[in-house]
Scaffold this motif. Structure first.
Motif, PDB file in Angstrom:
ATOM      1  N   UNK A 490       0.850  -1.190   0.000  1.00 29.73           N
ATOM      2  CA  UNK A 490       0.000   0.000   0.000  1.00 29.73           C
ATOM      3  C   UNK A 490       0.890   1.247   0.000  1.00 29.73           C
ATOM      4  N   UNK A 491       0.499   2.236  -0.819  1.00 32.93           N
ATOM      5  CA  UNK A 491       1.253   3.483  -0.898  1.00 32.93           C
ATOM      6  C   UNK A 491       0.389   4.630  -0.399  1.00 32.93           C
ATOM      7  N   UNK A 492       0.682   5.186   0.771  1.00 36.11           N
ATOM      8  CA  UNK A 492      -0.073   6.354   1.232  1.00 36.11           C
ATOM      9  C   UNK A 492       0.042   7.530   0.269  1.00 36.11           C
ATOM     10  N   UNK A 493       1.194   7.651  -0.390  1.00 41.58           N
ATOM     11  CA  UNK A 493       1.383   8.764  -1.323  1.00 41.58           C
ATOM     12  C   UNK A 493       0.447   8.652  -2.522  1.00 41.58           C
ATOM     13  N   UNK A 495      -2.344   6.846  -2.434  1.00 39.57           N
ATOM     14  CA  UNK A 495      -3.708   6.586  -1.983  1.00 39.57           C
ATOM     15  C   UNK A 495      -4.248   5.328  -2.627  1.00 39.57           C
ATOM     16  N   UNK A 496      -3.335   4.404  -2.948  1.00 39.62           N
ATOM     17  CA  UNK A 496      -3.676   3.183  -3.678  1.00 39.62           C
ATOM     18  C   UNK A 496      -2.504   2.223  -3.543  1.00 39.62           C
ATOM     19  N   UNK A 497      -2.637   1.073  -4.192  1.00 42.31           N
ATOM     20  CA  UNK A 497      -1.559   0.092  -4.148  1.00 42.31           C
ATOM     21  C   UNK A 497      -0.519   0.397  -5.214  1.00 42.31           C
ATOM     22  N   UNK A 498       0.739   0.175  -4.875  1.00 42.84           N
ATOM     23  CA  UNK A 498       1.840   0.426  -5.792  1.00 42.84           C
ATOM     24  C   UNK A 498       1.935  -0.681  -6.835  1.00 42.84           C
ATOM     25  N   UNK A 499       2.666  -0.406  -7.899  1.00 40.39           N
ATOM     26  CA  UNK A 499       2.878  -1.447  -8.898  1.00 40.39           C
ATOM     27  C   UNK A 499       3.614  -2.629  -8.287  1.00 40.39           C
ATOM     28  N   UNK A 500       4.702  -2.358  -7.575  1.00 40.11           N
ATOM     29  CA  UNK A 500       5.508  -3.421  -6.976  1.00 40.11           C
ATOM     30  C   UNK A 500       6.459  -2.813  -5.960  1.00 40.11           C
ATOM     31  N   UNK A 501       7.124  -3.686  -5.222  1.00 37.99           N
ATOM     32  CA  UNK A 501       8.098  -3.206  -4.241  1.00 37.99           C
ATOM     33  C   UNK A 501       9.281  -2.528  -4.910  1.00 37.99           C
ATOM     34  N   UNK A 502       9.532  -2.822  -6.170  1.00 35.51           N
ATOM     35  CA  UNK A 502      10.620  -2.153  -6.888  1.00 35.51           C
ATOM     36  C   UNK A 502      10.147  -0.922  -7.649  1.00 35.51           C
ATOM     37  N   UNK A 504       7.541   1.499  -6.298  1.00 32.24           N
ATOM     38  CA  UNK A 504       6.531   1.870  -5.298  1.00 32.24           C
ATOM     39  C   UNK A 504       5.761   3.143  -5.620  1.00 32.24           C
ATOM     40  N   UNK A 505       6.249   3.933  -6.568  1.00 33.39           N
ATOM     41  CA  UNK A 505       5.594   5.210  -6.859  1.00 33.39           C
ATOM     42  C   UNK A 505       4.747   5.183  -8.125  1.00 33.39           C
ATOM     43  N   UNK A 506       4.535   3.989  -8.687  1.00 30.57           N
ATOM     44  CA  UNK A 506       3.781   3.850  -9.929  1.00 30.57           C
ATOM     45  C   UNK A 506       2.377   3.325  -9.630  1.00 30.57           C
ATOM     46  N   UNK A 507       1.377   4.076 -10.073  1.00 33.66           N
ATOM     47  CA  UNK A 507      -0.022   3.655  -9.949  1.00 33.66           C
ATOM     48  C   UNK A 507      -0.394   2.806 -11.162  1.00 33.66           C
ATOM     49  N   UNK A 527     -12.762   4.494  -1.318  1.00 29.01           N
ATOM     50  CA  UNK A 527     -12.962   5.699  -2.123  1.00 29.01           C
ATOM     51  C   UNK A 527     -11.638   6.228  -2.661  1.00 29.01           C
ATOM     52  N   UNK A 528     -10.591   6.111  -1.876  1.00 26.98           N
ATOM     53  CA  UNK A 528      -9.277   6.572  -2.316  1.00 26.98           C
ATOM     54  C   UNK A 528      -8.794   5.776  -3.518  1.00 26.98           C
TER      55      UNK A 528
END
Length: 745
Positions: A490-493, A495-502, A504-507, A527-528
């Motif tokens: 989960x990525x708080x930045x 507001x959704x799940x990241x693509x992967x642990x490598x 983490x900033x890709x929706x 909702x997020x």
């Protein structure tokens, strides 16, 4: 096994249905219906059926180049169409347009020929790919006054085409008179008015005939050369999927055609072959349902076609023409939900081929006989798990317990194979490529959620025909993954799940859609995630992720968009699901779209185009609307295998009505509902030996009446096991006809 499609009289579900979807099934009928052969007025949904009425299909329009007389005779009859090619002139050609994709062998009925003509035949799903312009360079300088220039290649040159030498304001535009392949020289008129340096760009328009399938992955395609020697029918080679056929008389002479068309060799379904149906107040949605059905029919290859054993559901009509496990997750439910018995047979036969190629370590191939090598391709670990889920789907819809029990050991071996990819966080790490065709590394959210779904499906299967202890173990593993995904991916930045642990900033679309669909998302974050997914939307569908594209430049994957529409239905966002459905698939069912084939497309770009000739415009993995319109809008799903227990829970959105039938081993389930802001009425007819739960949109203050008896009023249950949950009142019903009305206060 004989069957007939149910005919519904009026708006009330009173159907006669005959369906059998597994080896033990028998013909059954619901009273009050009439078989199609006994009626004079066809049901209104018949107009949406895209399958040809005859195995011989003929063009609906023609276009020509060069000297062609009476070309429209190939559409309307009359004088033979005559093509004449003269030396140094544009080769005569005729373009046959079937109006939608077909599959099979093109043919010509030759009435007359002169000399020893040579014909070229190419096919394409799109007009943009039927000709390819030349794109070459001058290999030596040419002086003003010259009428020829040497070029690096003569590929895609054709006499009579426009030749552009140079570019911009200094370009010289000429007409091609001839070209010589041996010397790589093109001759044109008029002569040059200015010098042409070596290396100058040389292009042509509109280009030479080309096929959109070169025969690579599919094993079929490219340019066919036909050399007729007598009158009569001349049959070309098999082509898997095409809307257009371009016939060119490449040598001087003439040939007269009294007819032209194609012998259809995919699964040809007329209205009488449909065991399921769907209609609603939205014409666009109706066209989607039948386009999805037709897509899968184009992808169905009968036993023995082109030397391949077994009935098969292939991924695409044109390409790859292989059984792919991921595609079967969509194609299987579509085939069964529309064709019943026949669809189930094709799915079962396809699954047999997948399972027969299982490796000793338990892995299942992504495709069991990847063309043209005809060998298994172990494409990805995720696709290996998809094969298991496709088998479970077959059992879920058909109730064929004998088949499922026979295959259960193979399915358990596959899960043992997948278990080796778990890390210390309880998450999958498999460095897989999946449907993006791009290797993803680390703990990939989508792969973990697909594995979660696999474990839950296997747990369900084990409770029906296997071991309760194994079912508990699979559920425990699934919960570990759910916890791991929420704790680590989960990525708080975002507001959704990241693509992967490598990354983490890709929706990404698929992971977040799956998380919503499978109930992974904590309630306070739903909702997020829904909002984050909305940020990926374009007017042509949702992109696969922020700044992402596959190796071929595609940014929108209909397979992934189908995951998102399913997710939005699951969380009650019917408006969002139908909005995205319209964006992605509305363009595909629009006959005015230049890429229209009557079928659904494999990929597209953010501007709604398909840029590669080899991209499939009849691809089964894109047919999710057909499943979801049946299961979410009409509302019918199996609860127990083979619909022994079923559920009807419509998601009406702003639709005014929907009606349809769903084939089951026991007979058809017929549903007919109407909706307005204050009133919802539903008729359901369930087959004998089944029970169901019907859920109608309602509030605590609603009054719900079943067959004339009030079962919910004043916020409490008054009978039929009525319960209120998530905006629906649900009631238990038995076989036969029922009328449920909800006053939506």
């Amino acid at each position: 096994m004989p069957h007939s499609t149910p005919e519904r009289r009026g708006r009330v579900a009173r159907a006669a249905a005959v369906t059998a979807m597994a080896t033990a099934l028998v013909v059954s009928a619901v009273s009050g219906g009439t078989a199609y052969g006994d009626v004079r007025v066809a049901p209104t949904w018949h107009k949406y059926v895209l399958g040809p009425s005859s195995s011989t299909v003929t063009p609906v329009a023609v276009k020509t180049r060069g000297a062609v007389k009476h070309p429209n005779a190939l559409v309307h009859g009359g004088y033979p169409a005559t093509l004449t090619t003269s030396a140094g002139q544009t080769p005569a050609s005729i373009l046959l347009d079937f109006g939608k994709d077909v599959a099979g062998t093109p043919y010509l009925d030759i009435a007359k020929l002169t000399g020893s003509p040579s014909l070229s035949l190419v096919t394409s799903e799109s007009l943009q790919a039927i000709r390819t312009p030349a794109n070459t360079t001058a290999t030596a300088a040419a002086s003003a006054g010259a009428s020829s220039v040497p070029v690096s290649t003569t590929a895609n040159l054709e006499v009579g085409n426009t030749l552009t030498i140079g570019s911009g304001a200094t370009a010289q535009v000429r007409t091609i008179d001839a070209f010589d392949k041996a010397s790589a020289t093109v001759t044109f008129r008029p002569s040059l008015t200015a010098d042409v340096p070596a290396g100058t760009k040389v292009t042509s328009s509109p280009g030479a005939p080309t096929a959109d399938d070169s025969g690579g992955l599919s094993g079929f395609g490219g340019t066919a050369t036909l050399a007729p020697t007598s009158t009569g029918k001349l049959t070309g080679p098999f082509r898997g999927g095409f809307r257009y056929v371009l016939i060119t008389l490449t040598t001087p002479g003439s040939i007269s055609l009294s007819g032209a068309g194609a012998d259809f060799q995919a699964f040809r379904a007329t209205p009488d072959d449909y065991q399921g149906s769907f209609e609603s107040s939205s014409d666009e949605l109706n066209r989607m349902w039948y386009s999805g059905a037709y897509t899968v029919q184009l992808d169905m290859a009968h036993d023995g076609l082109n030397g391949l054993a077994g009935n098969r559901i292939l991924d695409g009509a044109k390409r790859d023409r292989s059984i792919w496990t991921g595609d079967l997750l969509v194609e299987g439910p579509v085939a069964i939900g529309t064709l019943g018995t026949a669809g189930a047979d094709y799915l079962k036969s396809s699954l047999d081929l997948v399972l027969a190629a299982q490796r000793a370590d338990g892995a299942l191939p992504g495709t069991p006989d990847f063309t043209p090598r005809k060998t298994p391709l172990f494409y990805s670990d995720n696709y290996s798990g998809f094969g298991v889920r496709a088998v479970i789907d077959y059992y879920r819809y058909t109730g064929d317990a004998d088949y499922a029990a026979t295959k259960l050991p193979a399915l358990e071996r596959e899960l043992q194979y997948n278990a080796q990819f778990m890390d210390s966080n309880g998450l999958v790490v498999s460095n897989d490529r999946d449907y993006w065709q791009t290797t993803q590394t680390g703990e990939v959210t989508a792969y973990n959620l697909d594995y979660y779904a696999l474990l839950q499906d296997m747990a369900w299967l084990e409770t029906k025909i296997g071991s309760s202890s194994k079912a508990a173990d699979y559920r425990a593993q699934a919960e570990t993954i759910k916890t791991g995904v929420n704790d680590h991916l989960w990525s708080p930045a975002l507001g959704a799940y990241m693509q992967s642990s490598t990354n983490p900033n890709i929706l990404v679309e698929d992971a977040n859609a799956l998380a919503l669909q499978y109930g992974i998302v904590p309630a306070n974050e739903v909702e997020s995630v829904k909002t984050a997914l909305r940020s990926l939307w374009t007017s042509h569908g949702a992109t696969i992720g922020t700044g992402l594209k596959d190796p071929y430049g595609h940014t929108i994957e209909p397979f992934g968009n189908g995951l998102e529409t399913a997710a939005r239905f699951t969380i009650g966002d019917t408006a969002g699901a139908l909005d995205l459905m319209g964006r992605t698939w509305g363009q595909m069912v629009d006959p005015a779209n230049p890429l229209y084939t009557g079928a659904f497309w494999e990929f597209l770009t953010s501007d709604g185009t398909v840029t590669r000739a080899q991209d499939s415009l009849a691809h089964g993995w894109a047919a999710a609307p057909t499943v979801q319109l049946t299961e979410q809008v009409l509302g019918v799903t199996p609860v127990e295998p083979g619909y022994a227990v079923w559920s009807v829970k419509p998601h009406p959105g702003d639709l005014k009505w929907s009606r349809g039938t769903v084939p089951t081993p026991h007979g058809a389930i017929s549903v007919d509902w109407t909706s307005n802001p204050s009133h919802f009425a539903l008729d359901v007819d369930g087959p004998v030996d089944t029970t169901g739960m019907v859920s109608v949109p309602a509030t605590a203050n609603s009054t719900v009446v079943v067959d004339g008896t009030t079962v919910w009023a004043h916020g409490r249950s008054l009978g039929s096991g009525a319960q209120l949950s998530d905006g629906y009142v649900s009631v238990n019903v038995g076989a036969g006809s029922h009328h449920i009305v909800a006053d939506r206060k």
